[in-house]
Design a protein around this motif. Structure first.
Motif, PDB file in Angstrom:
ATOM      1  N   UNK A   1       0.828  -1.201   0.000  1.00 52.43           N
ATOM      2  CA  UNK A   1       0.000   0.000   0.000  1.00 52.43           C
ATOM      3  C   UNK A   1       0.864   1.253   0.000  1.00 52.43           C
ATOM      4  N   UNK A   2       1.989   1.212   0.746  1.00 46.06           N
ATOM      5  CA  UNK A   2       2.889   2.360   0.776  1.00 46.06           C
ATOM      6  C   UNK A   2       3.543   2.567  -0.582  1.00 46.06           C
ATOM      7  N   UNK A   3       3.908   1.465  -1.259  1.00 45.02           N
ATOM      8  CA  UNK A   3       4.522   1.567  -2.577  1.00 45.02           C
ATOM      9  C   UNK A   3       3.555   2.160  -3.572  1.00 45.02           C
ATOM     10  N   UNK A   4       2.298   1.742  -3.450  1.00 49.51           N
ATOM     11  CA  UNK A   4       1.290   2.263  -4.371  1.00 49.51           C
ATOM     12  C   UNK A   4       1.141   3.764  -4.196  1.00 49.51           C
ATOM     13  N   UNK A   5       1.172   4.217  -2.919  1.00 48.13           N
ATOM     14  CA  UNK A   5       1.033   5.643  -2.661  1.00 48.13           C
ATOM     15  C   UNK A   5       2.195   6.416  -3.269  1.00 48.13           C
ATOM     16  N   UNK A   6       3.422   5.822  -3.159  1.00 45.91           N
ATOM     17  CA  UNK A   6       4.596   6.525  -3.655  1.00 45.91           C
ATOM     18  C   UNK A   6       4.617   6.656  -5.160  1.00 45.91           C
ATOM     19  N   UNK A   7       3.767   5.901  -5.869  1.00 46.55           N
ATOM     20  CA  UNK A   7       3.789   5.901  -7.314  1.00 46.55           C
ATOM     21  C   UNK A   7       2.614   6.675  -7.924  1.00 46.55           C
ATOM     22  N   UNK A   8       1.819   7.303  -7.091  1.00 47.09           N
ATOM     23  CA  UNK A   8       0.659   8.018  -7.608  1.00 47.09           C
ATOM     24  C   UNK A   8       1.077   9.118  -8.574  1.00 47.09           C
ATOM     25  N   UNK A   9       2.131   9.830  -8.257  1.00 44.62           N
ATOM     26  CA  UNK A   9       2.529  10.984  -9.048  1.00 44.62           C
ATOM     27  C   UNK A   9       3.711  10.687  -9.962  1.00 44.62           C
ATOM     28  N   UNK A  10       3.830   9.450 -10.395  1.00 48.62           N
ATOM     29  CA  UNK A  10       4.899   9.104 -11.317  1.00 48.62           C
ATOM     30  C   UNK A  10       4.332   8.261 -12.452  1.00 48.62           C
ATOM     31  N   UNK A  11       5.179   7.621 -13.228  1.00 50.74           N
ATOM     32  CA  UNK A  11       4.741   6.912 -14.418  1.00 50.74           C
ATOM     33  C   UNK A  11       5.816   5.919 -14.824  1.00 50.74           C
ATOM     34  N   UNK A  12       5.465   5.040 -15.746  1.00 55.78           N
ATOM     35  CA  UNK A  12       6.403   4.061 -16.305  1.00 55.78           C
ATOM     36  C   UNK A  12       6.536   4.292 -17.812  1.00 55.78           C
ATOM     37  N   UNK A  13       7.729   4.086 -18.331  1.00 52.47           N
ATOM     38  CA  UNK A  13       7.968   4.086 -19.770  1.00 52.47           C
ATOM     39  C   UNK A  13       8.818   2.865 -20.097  1.00 52.47           C
ATOM     40  N   UNK A  14       8.369   2.055 -21.009  1.00 50.63           N
ATOM     41  CA  UNK A  14       9.152   0.903 -21.433  1.00 50.63           C
ATOM     42  C   UNK A  14      10.257   1.352 -22.390  1.00 50.63           C
ATOM     43  N   UNK A  15      11.448   0.755 -22.299  1.00 51.23           N
ATOM     44  CA  UNK A  15      12.538   1.138 -23.210  1.00 51.23           C
ATOM     45  C   UNK A  15      12.155   0.899 -24.673  1.00 51.23           C
ATOM     46  N   UNK A  16      12.490   1.838 -25.520  1.00 53.28           N
ATOM     47  CA  UNK A  16      12.255   1.710 -26.957  1.00 53.28           C
ATOM     48  C   UNK A  16      13.613   1.635 -27.639  1.00 53.28           C
ATOM     49  N   UNK A  17      14.131   0.430 -27.824  1.00 49.82           N
ATOM     50  CA  UNK A  17      15.477   0.232 -28.375  1.00 49.82           C
ATOM     51  C   UNK A  17      15.430   0.282 -29.901  1.00 49.82           C
ATOM     52  N   UNK A  18      15.080   1.448 -30.392  1.00 50.59           N
ATOM     53  CA  UNK A  18      15.025   1.704 -31.826  1.00 50.59           C
ATOM     54  C   UNK A  18      16.267   2.468 -32.250  1.00 50.59           C
ATOM     55  N   UNK A  19      16.732   2.248 -33.486  1.00 50.46           N
ATOM     56  CA  UNK A  19      17.872   3.008 -34.006  1.00 50.46           C
ATOM     57  C   UNK A  19      17.629   4.507 -33.914  1.00 50.46           C
ATOM     58  N   UNK A  20      16.356   4.902 -34.008  1.00 47.72           N
ATOM     59  CA  UNK A  20      16.029   6.323 -34.012  1.00 47.72           C
ATOM     60  C   UNK A  20      16.484   7.012 -32.732  1.00 47.72           C
ATOM     61  N   UNK A  21      16.410   6.293 -31.594  1.00 48.75           N
ATOM     62  CA  UNK A  21      16.750   6.893 -30.307  1.00 48.75           C
ATOM     63  C   UNK A  21      18.088   6.412 -29.755  1.00 48.75           C
ATOM     64  N   UNK A  22      18.830   5.664 -30.548  1.00 48.39           N
ATOM     65  CA  UNK A  22      20.142   5.192 -30.135  1.00 48.39           C
ATOM     66  C   UNK A  22      21.101   6.385 -30.057  1.00 48.39           C
ATOM     67  N   UNK A  23      21.677   6.684 -28.873  1.00 54.45           N
ATOM     68  CA  UNK A  23      22.588   7.836 -28.757  1.00 54.45           C
ATOM     69  C   UNK A  23      23.781   7.744 -29.697  1.00 54.45           C
ATOM     70  N   UNK A  24      24.206   6.540 -30.024  1.00 51.90           N
ATOM     71  CA  UNK A  24      25.358   6.386 -30.912  1.00 51.90           C
ATOM     72  C   UNK A  24      25.049   6.840 -32.338  1.00 51.90           C
ATOM     73  N   UNK A  25      23.777   6.917 -32.667  1.00 54.72           N
ATOM     74  CA  UNK A  25      23.386   7.312 -34.018  1.00 54.72           C
ATOM     75  C   UNK A  25      23.434   8.822 -34.223  1.00 54.72           C
ATOM     76  N   UNK A  26      23.600   9.576 -33.139  1.00 58.80           N
ATOM     77  CA  UNK A  26      23.805  11.029 -33.271  1.00 58.80           C
ATOM     78  C   UNK A  26      25.044  11.413 -32.458  1.00 58.80           C
ATOM     79  N   UNK A  27      26.133  10.699 -32.696  1.00 63.93           N
ATOM     80  CA  UNK A  27      27.352  10.897 -31.911  1.00 63.93           C
ATOM     81  C   UNK A  27      27.898  12.309 -32.045  1.00 63.93           C
ATOM     82  N   UNK A  28      27.715  12.934 -33.204  1.00 64.75           N
ATOM     83  CA  UNK A  28      28.194  14.301 -33.400  1.00 64.75           C
ATOM     84  C   UNK A  28      27.337  15.296 -32.626  1.00 64.75           C
ATOM     85  N   UNK A  29      26.029  15.180 -32.753  1.00 69.75           N
ATOM     86  CA  UNK A  29      25.127  16.127 -32.094  1.00 69.75           C
ATOM     87  C   UNK A  29      25.096  15.935 -30.589  1.00 69.75           C
ATOM     88  N   UNK A  30      25.452  14.738 -30.106  1.00 69.17           N
ATOM     89  CA  UNK A  30      25.437  14.499 -28.667  1.00 69.17           C
ATOM     90  C   UNK A  30      26.511  15.303 -27.940  1.00 69.17           C
TER      91      UNK A  30
END
Length: 278
Positions: free
Chosen positions: A126-155
Motif C-alpha cells: 500500500x505504501x509503494x502504491x502511494x509513492x507511485x501516484x505521481x509518477x509513471x512508467x515508460x518501457x525502453x524503446x530500443x530503436x535506431x532512431x533513439x540510439x545515442x550512438x546514431x547522433x554521436x556528433x550532435x550528442x
C-alpha cells in the motif's frame, strides 16, 4: 511538415557549428565536420521529435504515458510546445539550454525507459502504491532512431533555447500564407503513419553542405521560388550573368545570400537518383 523539417534541419546544423566554434572553440571546422554525417544526424534528431509529436497525440499506442499529469506537464514534448510563443527577452532565456536539456532527458527516457523504484523497498504494497501516484512508467524503446550512438556528433553539442523554440514552433504551426491568413496548429492525431513516412522519404532527396564562398540563389526564369525545389547557387562574380527574374529574393526584396561557412540543406537534383525515394 516538409517545409518545417527542411528549415529545422538547417537550423540545427548551423547551431551545431556555432557551438563547436564559439563554445567548444575547435577552430576551423569545415574541414573536420562531415556535412553528410551532420545532415543525417540532424534528420534523425528531427525525426525523433516528429515521432514524439505523433505518439503523444495517440495515447492508444501506449508508447508514452500521456495520461499521467507528471509526464504531460513535466517531461513531454507537448509541455515544450506550450512554450512556443513565449517571448525570450533576456540573454539567459534566449541563449540558455532549458529546451535542449528537456529534450535530452526525454530522448534518454524513451531509449532507456523509466521505471521508478520505491524509496524504501521494504514498504508495504500500500505504501509503494502511494509513492507511485505521481509518477509513471515508460518501457525502453530500443530503436535506431533513439540510439545515442546514431547522433554521436550532435550528442557533443547543445542547442540554445531560441533555436529549439523556433524549431518547435515550425513543427507546431502551419506555414504563413497570405497577408491576412493566420498560422493554424498542426494536429498530429490526424496524421497517418504513411504520411510521416512520405515526409521522411521526400527529405532523402536533400543534402547538406557548407558554403565555400558567399553563395547567391538563382532559379530558372519560368520557375516560381520554392524552398523545396532543386536549388542552384552561384558566387557573387557570376551573379551578373543572371537576369532579375532568375535571381531569388527574400520577403523583404533582398537577394537571397548564404554566407561563407553556412550549412545549407537543400534538394540537389543530380543526387536524387541515388536515393531510396527515386
Amino acid at each position: 511538415l516538409k517545409y518545417a523539417l527542411r528549415e529545422s534541419i538547417e537550423l540545427l546544423g548551423n547551431e551545431a557549428i556555432h557551438y563547436i566554434k564559439e563554445i567548444r572553440r575547435d577552430g576551423v571546422f569545415e574541414g573536420r565536420i562531415d556535412a553528410e554525417q551532420l545532415s543525417l544526424e540532424c534528420l534523425r534528431y528531427m525525426y525523433r521529435m516528429l515521432f514524439l509529436f505523433y505518439i503523444e497525440a495517440r495515447p492508444e499506442l501506449g508508447f508514452v504515458p500521456v495520461k499521467s499529469e507528471a509526464y504531460r506537464t513535466g517531461y513531454s514534448l507537448e509541455s515544450l510546445r506550450s512554450l512556443e510563443m513565449v517571448h525570450l527577452t533576456t540573454e539567459e532565456s534566449r541563449n540558455g539550454y532549458f529546451f535542449h536539456e528537456s529534450l535530452d532527458l526525454l530522448f534518454s527516457m524513451i531509449w532507456n525507459g523509466f521505471n521508478p523504484t520505491p524509496i524504501n523497498q521494504q514498504n508495504q504494497k500500500s505504501d509503494s502504491a502511494i509513492s507511485r501516484i505521481h509518477t509513471f512508467d515508460i518501457k525502453p524503446l530500443k530503436s535506431h532512431l533513439f540510439d545515442p550512438e546514431r547522433i554521436s556528433m550532435l550528442s557533443k553539442v547543445k542547442f540554445r533555447n531560441h533555436v529549439l523554440q523556433q524549431i518547435i514552433k515550425n513543427m507546431s504551426l502551419s506555414r504563413e500564407g497570405g497577408r491576412n491568413s493566420r498560422r493554424g496548429r498542426i494536429s498530429y492525431a490526424q496524421l497517418g503513419i504513411n504520411q510521416l513516412g512520405a515526409v521522411y522519404e521526400a527529405l532523402l532527396c536533400y543534402r547538406g553542405f557548407f558554403a565555400e564562398h558567399d553563395l547567391y540563389e538563382v532559379k530558372r526564369e519560368t520557375d516560381p521560388s520554392d524552398i523545396l525545389a532543386t536549388a542552384y547557387f552561384v558566387k557573387k562574380d557570376d551573379l551578373e550573368k543572371y537576369s532579375e527574374s532568375e535571381r531569388v529574393f527574400d520577403d523583404t526584396g533582398h537577394l537571397v545570400c548564404h554566407p561563407k561557412g553556412k550549412f545549407i540543406y537543400r534538394m540537389a537534383g543530380r543526387d536524387r537518383a541515388k536515393t531510396a525515394s527515386y
